[in-house]
Design a protein around this motif. Structure first.
Motif, PDB file in Angstrom:
ATOM      1  N   ILE A   1       6.793 -10.097   3.813  1.00 12.39           N
ATOM      2  CA  ILE A   1       7.989  -9.575   3.144  1.00 12.39           C
ATOM      3  C   ILE A   1       9.226  -9.818   4.009  1.00 12.39           C
ATOM      4  CG2 ILE A   1       9.112  -7.475   2.293  1.00 12.39           C
ATOM      5  CD1 ILE A   1       6.326  -6.404   1.618  1.00 12.39           C
ATOM      6  N   SER A   2       9.112  -9.574   5.314  1.00 11.18           N
ATOM      7  CA  SER A   2      10.251  -9.775   6.211  1.00 11.18           C
ATOM      8  C   SER A   2      10.707 -11.227   6.218  1.00 11.18           C
ATOM      9  CB  SER A   2       9.881  -9.343   7.640  1.00 11.18           C
ATOM     10  OG  SER A   2       9.615  -7.961   7.690  1.00 11.18           O
ATOM     11  N   PHE A   3       9.744 -12.136   6.165  1.00 12.06           N
ATOM     12  CA  PHE A   3      10.080 -13.569   6.200  1.00 12.06           C
ATOM     13  C   PHE A   3      10.715 -14.029   4.886  1.00 12.06           C
ATOM     14  CE2 PHE A   3       9.214 -18.090   5.808  1.00 12.06           C
ATOM     15  CZ  PHE A   3       9.602 -18.565   7.052  1.00 12.06           C
TER      16      PHE A   3
ATOM     17  N   ALA B   1      11.563   7.949  11.823  1.00 13.56           N
ATOM     18  CA  ALA B   1      10.201   7.542  11.453  1.00 13.56           C
ATOM     19  C   ALA B   1      10.148   6.052  11.123  1.00 13.56           C
ATOM     20  CB  ALA B   1       9.717   8.364  10.254  1.00 13.56           C
ATOM     21  N   LEU B   2       9.004   5.439  11.445  1.00 17.09           N
ATOM     22  CA  LEU B   2       8.852   3.993  11.238  1.00 17.09           C
ATOM     23  C   LEU B   2       9.037   3.600   9.775  1.00 17.09           C
ATOM     24  CD1 LEU B   2       5.915   2.735  13.503  1.00 17.09           C
ATOM     25  CD2 LEU B   2       8.305   2.015  13.525  1.00 17.09           C
ATOM     26  N   ILE B   3       8.490   4.392   8.870  1.00 20.85           N
ATOM     27  CA  ILE B   3       8.630   4.076   7.438  1.00 20.85           C
ATOM     28  C   ILE B   3      10.116   4.037   7.062  1.00 20.85           C
ATOM     29  CG2 ILE B   3       8.176   4.919   5.090  1.00 20.85           C
ATOM     30  CD1 ILE B   3       5.697   3.792   6.372  1.00 20.85           C
ATOM     31  N   LYS B   4      10.887   5.010   7.555  1.00 21.97           N
ATOM     32  CA  LYS B   4      12.322   5.039   7.265  1.00 21.97           C
ATOM     33  C   LYS B   4      13.015   3.811   7.854  1.00 21.97           C
ATOM     34  CE  LYS B   4      12.437  10.113   7.292  1.00 21.97           C
ATOM     35  NZ  LYS B   4      12.947  11.313   8.003  1.00 21.97           N
ATOM     36  N   GLN B   5      12.619   3.437   9.055  1.00 24.08           N
ATOM     37  CA  GLN B   5      13.241   2.283   9.707  1.00 24.08           C
ATOM     38  C   GLN B   5      13.041   1.011   8.886  1.00 24.08           C
ATOM     39  OE1 GLN B   5      12.211   1.791  13.864  1.00 24.08           O
ATOM     40  NE2 GLN B   5      12.232   4.005  14.228  1.00 24.08           N
ATOM     41  N   TYR B   6      11.801   0.759   8.496  1.00 22.45           N
ATOM     42  CA  TYR B   6      11.515  -0.468   7.739  1.00 22.45           C
ATOM     43  C   TYR B   6      12.138  -0.423   6.346  1.00 22.45           C
ATOM     44  CZ  TYR B   6       8.358  -2.424  11.217  1.00 22.45           C
ATOM     45  OH  TYR B   6       7.846  -2.991  12.359  1.00 22.45           O
ATOM     46  N   THR B   7      12.152   0.748   5.723  1.00 22.42           N
ATOM     47  CA  THR B   7      12.760   0.871   4.398  1.00 22.42           C
ATOM     48  C   THR B   7      14.250   0.537   4.451  1.00 22.42           C
ATOM     49  OG1 THR B   7      11.151   2.588   3.794  1.00 22.42           O
ATOM     50  CG2 THR B   7      13.130   2.429   2.450  1.00 22.42           C
ATOM     51  N   GLU B   8      14.934   1.067   5.462  1.00 21.81           N
ATOM     52  CA  GLU B   8      16.369   0.817   5.587  1.00 21.81           C
ATOM     53  C   GLU B   8      16.656  -0.629   5.974  1.00 21.81           C
ATOM     54  OE1 GLU B   8      18.842   2.775   4.739  1.00 21.81           O
ATOM     55  OE2 GLU B   8      17.379   4.260   4.071  1.00 21.81           O
ATOM     56  N   MET B   9      15.817  -1.214   6.814  1.00 31.83           N
ATOM     57  CA  MET B   9      16.026  -2.611   7.201  1.00 31.83           C
ATOM     58  C   MET B   9      15.873  -3.546   6.008  1.00 31.83           C
ATOM     59  SD  MET B   9      14.636  -3.376  11.037  1.00 31.83           S
ATOM     60  CE  MET B   9      12.941  -2.922  10.749  1.00 31.83           C
TER      61      MET B   9
ATOM     62  N   GLU C   1      18.594  -6.287   2.794  1.00 22.29           N
ATOM     63  CA  GLU C   1      18.352  -7.534   2.066  1.00 22.29           C
ATOM     64  C   GLU C   1      18.306  -7.304   0.556  1.00 22.29           C
ATOM     65  OE1 GLU C   1      18.115 -10.430   3.477  1.00 22.29           O
ATOM     66  OE2 GLU C   1      17.340 -10.211   5.522  1.00 22.29           O
ATOM     67  N   GLY C   2      18.579  -6.049   0.143  1.00 19.55           N
ATOM     68  CA  GLY C   2      18.527  -5.735  -1.279  1.00 19.55           C
ATOM     69  C   GLY C   2      17.130  -5.465  -1.791  1.00 19.55           C
ATOM     70  N   ILE C   3      16.202  -5.187  -0.892  1.00 17.49           N
ATOM     71  CA  ILE C   3      14.806  -4.952  -1.287  1.00 17.49           C
ATOM     72  C   ILE C   3      14.504  -3.457  -1.205  1.00 17.49           C
ATOM     73  CG2 ILE C   3      12.391  -5.331  -0.625  1.00 17.49           C
ATOM     74  CD1 ILE C   3      13.241  -8.090   0.321  1.00 17.49           C
ATOM     75  N   ARG C   4      13.929  -2.940  -2.266  1.00 15.49           N
ATOM     76  CA  ARG C   4      13.566  -1.520  -2.307  1.00 15.49           C
ATOM     77  C   ARG C   4      12.079  -1.397  -1.993  1.00 15.49           C
ATOM     78  NH1 ARG C   4      12.092   2.273  -6.327  1.00 15.49           N
ATOM     79  NH2 ARG C   4      12.919   4.365  -5.924  1.00 15.49           N
ATOM     80  N   LEU C   5      11.824  -0.903  -0.786  1.00 18.13           N
ATOM     81  CA  LEU C   5      10.446  -0.813  -0.288  1.00 18.13           C
ATOM     82  C   LEU C   5       9.940   0.611  -0.516  1.00 18.13           C
ATOM     83  CD1 LEU C   5       8.762  -3.017   1.141  1.00 18.13           C
ATOM     84  CD2 LEU C   5       9.406  -1.974   3.320  1.00 18.13           C
ATOM     85  N   THR C   6       8.782   0.731  -1.150  1.00 19.59           N
ATOM     86  CA  THR C   6       8.208   2.051  -1.430  1.00 19.59           C
ATOM     87  C   THR C   6       6.788   2.101  -0.882  1.00 19.59           C
ATOM     88  OG1 THR C   6       9.481   2.134  -3.487  1.00 19.59           O
ATOM     89  CG2 THR C   6       7.728   3.753  -3.221  1.00 19.59           C
ATOM     90  N   PHE C   7       6.488   3.149  -0.126  1.00 16.11           N
ATOM     91  CA  PHE C   7       5.150   3.330   0.440  1.00 16.11           C
ATOM     92  C   PHE C   7       4.452   4.479  -0.276  1.00 16.11           C
ATOM     93  CE2 PHE C   7       7.253   1.007   3.761  1.00 16.11           C
ATOM     94  CZ  PHE C   7       6.251   0.281   4.387  1.00 16.11           C
ATOM     95  N   GLN C   8       3.247   4.222  -0.794  1.00 16.75           N
ATOM     96  CA  GLN C   8       2.434   5.281  -1.397  1.00 16.75           C
ATOM     97  C   GLN C   8       1.765   6.102  -0.295  1.00 16.75           C
ATOM     98  OE1 GLN C   8       2.497   5.802  -4.610  1.00 16.75           O
ATOM     99  NE2 GLN C   8       3.680   3.948  -5.100  1.00 16.75           N
ATOM    100  N   GLU C   9       1.434   7.353  -0.616  1.00 15.72           N
ATOM    101  CA  GLU C   9       0.776   8.216   0.369  1.00 15.72           C
ATOM    102  C   GLU C   9      -0.537   7.607   0.845  1.00 15.72           C
ATOM    103  OE1 GLU C   9       0.258  12.267  -0.653  1.00 15.72           O
ATOM    104  OE2 GLU C   9       2.355  12.571  -1.245  1.00 15.72           O
ATOM    105  N   GLU C  10      -1.271   6.983  -0.097  1.00 11.08           N
ATOM    106  CA  GLU C  10      -2.556   6.377   0.276  1.00 11.08           C
ATOM    107  C   GLU C  10      -2.358   5.223   1.259  1.00 11.08           C
ATOM    108  OE1 GLU C  10      -1.430   6.679  -2.775  1.00 11.08           O
ATOM    109  OE2 GLU C  10      -2.661   8.301  -3.651  1.00 11.08           O
ATOM    110  N   SER C  11      -1.276   4.467   1.079  1.00 11.59           N
ATOM    111  CA  SER C  11      -1.036   3.333   1.966  1.00 11.59           C
ATOM    112  C   SER C  11      -0.677   3.807   3.374  1.00 11.59           C
ATOM    113  CB  SER C  11       0.083   2.446   1.417  1.00 11.59           C
ATOM    114  OG  SER C  11       1.321   3.126   1.400  1.00 11.59           O
ATOM    115  N   ILE C  12       0.085   4.891   3.462  1.00 11.81           N
ATOM    116  CA  ILE C  12       0.444   5.431   4.780  1.00 11.81           C
ATOM    117  C   ILE C  12      -0.807   5.924   5.503  1.00 11.81           C
ATOM    118  CG2 ILE C  12       1.720   7.271   5.956  1.00 11.81           C
ATOM    119  CD1 ILE C  12       3.820   7.059   3.715  1.00 11.81           C
TER     120      ILE C  12
END
Length: 466
Positions: free
Chosen positions: A427-429, A371-379, A383-394
């Motif tokens: 965030i990526s930059f 899943a795309l969310i998993k891909q971006y979270t792991e990427m 970099e040491g960044i903990r990315l969290t997506f809320q259900e509303e944002s998805i």
């Protein structure tokens, strides 16, 4: 020669892990895969009479047509080739030879089987590579009475009593000490000189050929490869790298290429899958203006390959009678019945794929194993960044993707890639330079609207950006 005997229900279940929806298409390919296994288990006199039931998928771009075929091939460990039908008629009558798809499929199968064979002999190849490394570290005596001393200053290689190695017993003892050090990884950083095969750099030849002889370029390269013998090249590398290089070289030597070729040709004939994309692009135009000879010509060239013929490859003759062909197209400007009748008859199974809606996008973002969310979270985690997506944002991301698809060209799930990239661009930059306190990033609906609001409101801007 199917490598698996999954039931249709199990196949659909496996496909569900990566593809959302499209149940009819999954059922169709699952049955086709099971029929292949059934054919291989019927009495031999009937086996050759059973032809595969080729499938044509109808649906807009980005709904999962290619992914279904690719995952099916991976499940069955089958040689798989995706080819665009439009490649065969790019400018007028000029295009690739239709038989080239079978030659490409054979090349893929050869590489697949060769890799499998190399893995099966990897242990033996590693043992030989280890012996070669030990020979380099402790060379053989050249004359009777010569003494073999370890490299100057290398205490790891010195015998325990500090004497030189003169007798076979002492030599074997030192070699075993070296072997233990080598296997313990204590020699990994040591630099050694190894001799490896250097690929010959013959003259660069480019061939502009007509249909039917486009594989001549490969044959000429092989011919020049035989004219220019393989050379050995010495390289100074770490022991850890040297083992990998020598093991790869030995694995290639240990592989029986005649067996590889036989197995690969059988794999292609019995379990090959060809995915013919954009088949709607070779449908003739307006019949009131006469037939489109170029496009109909491609259909007629495809016909013998799909219905079963013998194709000449540099590895031998290949029969296409039992290769499974899966065709796909949007058919927005045409319909499957516009194909020539003979070709229609070779694709008896037709399935229609559904356009993707907001709910499908939500599931695509979260449910599949990739899943795309998993891909971006792991990427971002790299970099040491903990990315969290809320259900509303998805849900908001899915709504934006569906809205843009509705306003402009509907490119299906591919729209999610562009939306996600724009959403996370900042965030990526900034990720490598973020302070430790800012490395917890929570993506909520407000953040999504802030980043994508301009594009949603300005339809002209969204046409360029998305």
């Amino acid at each position: 020669m199917s490598s698996t005997n999954l039931t249709p229900r199990e196949t659909v279940s496996q496909l569900d892990k990566y593809i959302i929806g499209q149940h009819d298409a999954k059922r169709a390919v699952a049955v086709a895969l099971r029929n292949r296994w059934r054919r291989q288990n019927v009495p031999e006199e009937l086996r050759e009479e059973i032809a595969p039931k080729n499938i044509i998928m109808i649906g807009p771009t980005g709904v999962g047509k290619t992914e279904i075929a690719r995952r099916l091939a991976k499940l069955d460990n089958s040689p798989f080739l995706k080819v665009e039908a439009s490649k065969f008629t790019e400018v007028g009558y000029v295009g690739r030879d239709v038989e080239s798809m079978i030659r490409d499929l054979v090349e893929l199968a050869i590489n697949m089987v060769k890799s499998e064979e190399q893995e099966s002999v990897r242990a033996r190849a590693t043992e030989i590579a280890e012996e070669r490394i030990l020979d380099i570290l402790l060379p053989l005596k050249r004359r009777e009475g010569d003494t073999v001393q370890p490299p100057e200053g290398d205490l790891l290689l010195m015998p325990a009593d500090g004497t030189t190695v003169q007798e076979d017993g002492k030599r074997n003892e030192t070699r075993e000490k070296l072997r233990r050090l080598f296997r313990a990884g204590k020699l990994d950083e040591r630099i050694v000189e190894v001799e490896v095969t250097d690929s010959p750099s013959g003259p660069m030849i480019e061939i502009f050929s007509t249909s039917g002889v486009e594989d001549m370029g490969m044959n000429i390269k092989e011919m020049f490869g035989n004219i220019f013998p393989q050379k050995k090249k010495k390289r100074n590398v770490r022991v850890a790298d040297a083992v990998t290089m020598l093991a790869d070289e030995e694995a290639q030597r240990l592989v029986d290429m005649d067996k590889v070729t036989r197995t690969a040709l059988e794999k292609v004939e019995q379990s090959g899958i060809v995915f013919l994309d954009e088949i709607d692009k070779i449908v003739g135009g307006d019949p009131s203006h006469g037939p489109d000879v170029s496009r109909e010509g491609v259909q007629r060239d495809l016909l013998p390959i799909v219905e079963g013929s013998t194709v000449n490859t540099k590895y031998g003759m290949v029969k296409t009678d039992h290769i499974l062909f899966i065709a796909a197209g949007a058919f927005s400007m045409s319909k499957p019945s516009d194909l020539i009748p003979e070709l229609q008859g070779r694709f008896p199974i037709r399935v229609e794929l559904d356009p993707l809606e907001k709910e499908d996008f939500i599931r695509i973002l979260t449910e599949p194993h990739n899943a795309l969310i998993k891909q971006y979270t792991e990427m971002m985690a790299t970099e040491g960044i903990r990315l969290t997506f809320q259900e509303e944002s998805i849900a908001q991301i899915a709504e934006v993707a569906a809205l843009v698809n509705e306003r402009m060209e509907n490119i299906g799930a591919r729209r999610l890639y562009t939306v996600m990239e724009i959403l996370l661009e900042e965030i990526s930059f900034e990720a490598p330079d973020m302070a430790v306190s800012d490395r917890e990033v929570d993506i909520d609906a407000e953040y999504v609207m802030e980043k994508l609001n301009d594009i949603i409101e300005d339809e002209d801007l969204s046409r360029y950006v998305l």
